[in-house]
Enzyme design. Structure first.
Site, PDB file in Angstrom:
ATOM      1  N   GLU A 174       0.822  -1.213   0.000  1.00 24.99           N
ATOM      2  CA  GLU A 174       0.000   0.000   0.000  1.00 24.99           C
ATOM      3  C   GLU A 174       0.856   1.262   0.000  1.00 24.99           C
ATOM      4  O   GLU A 174       0.377   2.363   0.296  1.00 24.99           O
ATOM      5  CB  GLU A 174      -0.953  -0.022   1.201  1.00 24.99           C
ATOM      6  CG  GLU A 174      -1.890  -1.242   1.210  1.00 24.99           C
ATOM      7  CD  GLU A 174      -3.131  -1.100   0.310  1.00 24.99           C
ATOM      8  OE1 GLU A 174      -3.708  -0.006   0.278  1.00 24.99           O
ATOM      9  OE2 GLU A 174      -3.511  -2.084  -0.342  1.00 24.99           O
ATOM     10  N   HIS A 254      -4.575   1.627   7.143  1.00 29.44           N
ATOM     11  CA  HIS A 254      -3.171   1.924   6.828  1.00 29.44           C
ATOM     12  C   HIS A 254      -2.542   2.441   8.115  1.00 29.44           C
ATOM     13  O   HIS A 254      -3.206   3.137   8.895  1.00 29.44           O
ATOM     14  CB  HIS A 254      -3.044   3.031   5.758  1.00 29.44           C
ATOM     15  CG  HIS A 254      -3.479   2.627   4.389  1.00 29.44           C
ATOM     16  ND1 HIS A 254      -4.251   3.444   3.584  1.00 29.44           N
ATOM     17  CD2 HIS A 254      -3.245   1.516   3.662  1.00 29.44           C
ATOM     18  CE1 HIS A 254      -4.465   2.847   2.422  1.00 29.44           C
ATOM     19  NE2 HIS A 254      -3.874   1.666   2.451  1.00 29.44           N
ATOM     20  N   CYS A 381      -2.866  11.285   3.709  1.00 33.82           N
ATOM     21  CA  CYS A 381      -3.173  10.359   2.604  1.00 33.82           C
ATOM     22  C   CYS A 381      -2.975  11.035   1.258  1.00 33.82           C
ATOM     23  O   CYS A 381      -2.665  10.391   0.261  1.00 33.82           O
ATOM     24  CB  CYS A 381      -4.626   9.910   2.650  1.00 33.82           C
ATOM     25  SG  CYS A 381      -5.079   9.004   4.113  1.00 33.82           S
TER      26      CYS A 381
END
Ligand code: SUG
Length: 460
Positions: A174, A254, A381
Site C-alpha cells: 500500500e 493503513h 493520505c
C-alpha cells in the site's frame, strides 16, 4: 542548500464519488451513496497544496487517473465502443463500474514507497509504485502511477523506478502509507520504518500477533521486505514492525491512520503496533545507532484519545512538517478540520501536546478536506513525500512543481472541467468519461507529462 522534503499531492479526479468501495475503511463504508462534489474536492486539495507552498515547502502535484477505466472493463469482458461499455457496465454491473470509476489515486501516500538517495546503495532516489492488490478499484492504479512518476522524476541518473510488486495478497503493498523515514537531517542517513499487517509466508514463524479478524490486513511483511531489497537499503537502515491487529479492526486500514513521523520525531497512538513496548524501544535504539541522536517518541495514550476517536478524527493522518527557516527543529501538524471539531482531540492538541516542551510540535493548522475525508483520506493520505537534494529537484519535471502561476491554472482548470455534484448512478453517463478525458488531456499539457493515459497511448 541541503536536502528537503517535498510533498507531491494527488489532484482529485473528476469522478470523485462515494461508492463505499473500501471494506475496513469506516469512512468509505459510512459515506456510501452520498452525493459528492468533485469540484469542491479538487479545490480543497489544491488549497492545502497552496498553503504548504506558502509556508515555504516544495510542493508538487500528481495527476489523477483516467476514469472510468474502460481498459479494465474491456479486460473483464465488456465489449463495444467506450460509451457502450460504460452504459452496459452501468446497467448490469454498477458496482464494478463504480470500482472502475473511483478517483482513489488522489491518495498519493498509496502511490508508491520512496527511499531518498541518502539511504540507497546506488545513491539514487528509489520509487516502487504500490500494487494496492487488496482492493480491485485501487489495484488498477499502478500502471498509470508508474508512468506519472517516471514523467515527473525523469532524470535516470538520479531516479530509479521499479515495477510494482506482483499483484497478489502475498505481496500486498500500500506504499508510503505504511512507511516512515526518520532521520536527523533529511540529507543524512535515515531509518526506514516499515509497518505491515500480516505475514504471508512461513506461518510456522511466530508473528508478534495474530491477523485482524474483522477487516483485512492490506500490507504484508514480505512486500515491505521486497521494497527494502529493491531500494538497496542496508539491513541496518530498515526496521519492520507489525501493526496491532486490534487497530486494523478498529479502522486503521493503513498505519498512517495511527502514526506520523518527521525527522527525529514520531507521533503515534499507543495501540499502533502489535508489540507496544518493543517497537518504540527498537526504533529508539536503531535511530541512535544510525544518527547518534535521540529519537523523540510522542506516544498518545488510549485514555487520552481512544483508537476509535483517532480513526474518527484522523488525528494521526495529519502531516507533520518541519517549518522552513526555523533552525530550532520546530514542527507543525497539518490536521483535518475534524480534529478541531472534536472537543477531546482539540483540547488534547492545544492543552497537552503543544505546551509540552519535550516534543517539537509547536503549531497546528486545520484544513477543510471533507470531500476526501468522507472516503477515509486525510491530509497525509493526499501526499507522497519525496526527500530531494537541490540537484534532484533540478532533475524533476519543473512543470509538476507548484508555484503561484500553476496554482491559478489548476484552479481555473478545475472550475472549467469538474462537476459540483455526482452520485454513483451518474458514473454510467458516458458524458462523464468524455469530460474526464478532455480534462486530463489538458492537464497533461499543463504539467508537461506527455501521454500517460490509456486513451492517449491508444490514440492513432
Ligand atoms: O484505500 N479510500 C481509500 C483511502 C486511502 C487513504 N490513504 C491513506 N490512509 N494513506 C482506501 O481505502 C474509498 C473509495 C470509495 O469508497 O469510493 C477509498 O478507496
Amino acid at each position: 542548500m541541503a536536502a528537503q522534503e517535498a510533498n507531491f499531492d494527488g489532484i482529485v479526479g473528476p469522478t470523485h464519488n462515494y461508492s463505499g468501495l473500501s471494506f475496513g475503511n469506516v469512512a468509505s463504508s459510512a459515506s456510501k451513496a452520498n452525493i459528492s462534489n468533485p469540484k469542491q474536492a479538487a479545490l480543497q486539495g489544491l488549497g492545502k497544496m497552496k498553503a504548504l507552498l506558502d509556508l515555504g515547502l516544495v510542493q508538487g502535484v500528481l495527476p489523477p487517473q483516467e476514469r472510468p477505466d474502460v481498459a479494465s472493463l474491456r479486460r473483464i469482458g465488456f465489449r463495444g465502443s467506450d460509451h457502450e461499455i460504460v452504459i452496459q457496465a452501468g446497467k448490469t454491473d454498477p458496482a464494478i463500474l463504480a470500482a472502475a470509476s473511483s478517483a482513489s489515486s488522489m491518495w498519493a501516500a498509496n502511490a508508491a514507497t520512496v527511499s531518498p538517495s541518502a539511504d540507497t546503495a546506488d545513491g539514487k532516489v528509489h520509487f516502487t509504485p504500490a500494487n494496492l492488490s487488496n482492493k480491485f478499484h485501487r489495484s488498477i492504479e499502478a500502471d498509470t502511477t508508474s508512468r506519472a512518476l517516471q514523467a515527473i522524476f525523469r532524470d535516470p541518473a538520479r531516479f530509479a523506478h521499479h515495477a510494482p510488486l506482483p499483484s497478489n495478497a502475498s505481496f500486498g503493498d500500500e506504499g508510503a502509507a505504511n512507511h516512515t523515514r526518520l532521520c536527523a537531517e533529511y540529507g543524512g542517513p535515515g531509518l526506514e520504518f516499515f509497518v505491515y499487517g500480516r505475514r504471508a509466508f512461513y506461518p510456522e514463524k511466530a508473528a508478534p500477533a495474530p491477523e485482524p479478524t474483522k477487516y483485512p490486513a492490506r500490507q504484508s511483511l514480505e512486500a515491505s521486505q521486497a521494497i527494502a531489497r529493491l531500494h538497496g537499503l542496508s539491513p541496518e537502515n530498515a526496521l519492520f514492525a507489525q501493526q496491532d491487529p486490534g487497530a486494523i479492526d478498529a479502522g486503521v486500514f493503513h498505519n498512517d491512520v495511527a502514526g506520523v513521523g518527521n525527522k527525529n520525531a514520531l507521533f503515534y497512538h499507543e495501540e499502533a503496533y502489535a508489540d507496544r513496548k518493543g517497537v518504540p524501544a527498537a526504533l529508539r535504539e536503531r535511530f541512535k545507532r544510525i544518527t547518534k541522536q535521540d529519537l523523540i517518541l510522542v506516544e498518545v495514550p488510549s485514555d487520552a484519545i481512544s483508537i476509535e476517536r483517532a480513526v474518527r478524527s484522523y488525528l494521526f493522518n495529519s502531516q507533520l512538517i518541519s517549518l522552513p527557516g526555523s533552525d530550532k527543529n520546530e514542527m507543525m501538524l497539518i490536521a483535518p478540520e475534524e480534529c478541531e471539531q472534536d472537543s477531546a482531540v482539540k483540547s488534547y492538541l492545544e492543552t497537552v501536546l503543544l505546551p509540552d516542551p519535550r516534543q517539537p510540535i509547536r503549531k497546528v493548522r486545520y484544513f477543510n478536506l471533507k470531500e476526501s475525508m468522507r472516503n477515509g483520506g486525510g491530509p497525509a493520505c493526499l501526499r507522497l513525500r519525496v526527500v530531494l537534494t537541490p540537484e534532484e529537484i533540478r532533475g524533476c519535471n519543473p512543470k509538476a512543481l507548484l508555484n503561484e502561476a500553476l496554482y491559478a491554472q489548476l484552479v481555473s482548470w478545475v472550475e472549467r472541467h469538474y462537476r459540483d455534484r455526482l452520485l454513483p448512478s451518474d458514473l454510467a453517463d458516458p458524458a462523464l468519461l468524455d469530460e474526464s478525458r478532455s480534462a486530463l488531456d489538458e492537464l497533461t499539457q499543463l504539467l508537461g507529462l506527455g501521454s500517460i493515459y490509456p486513451f492517449q497511448i491508444s490514440r492513432p
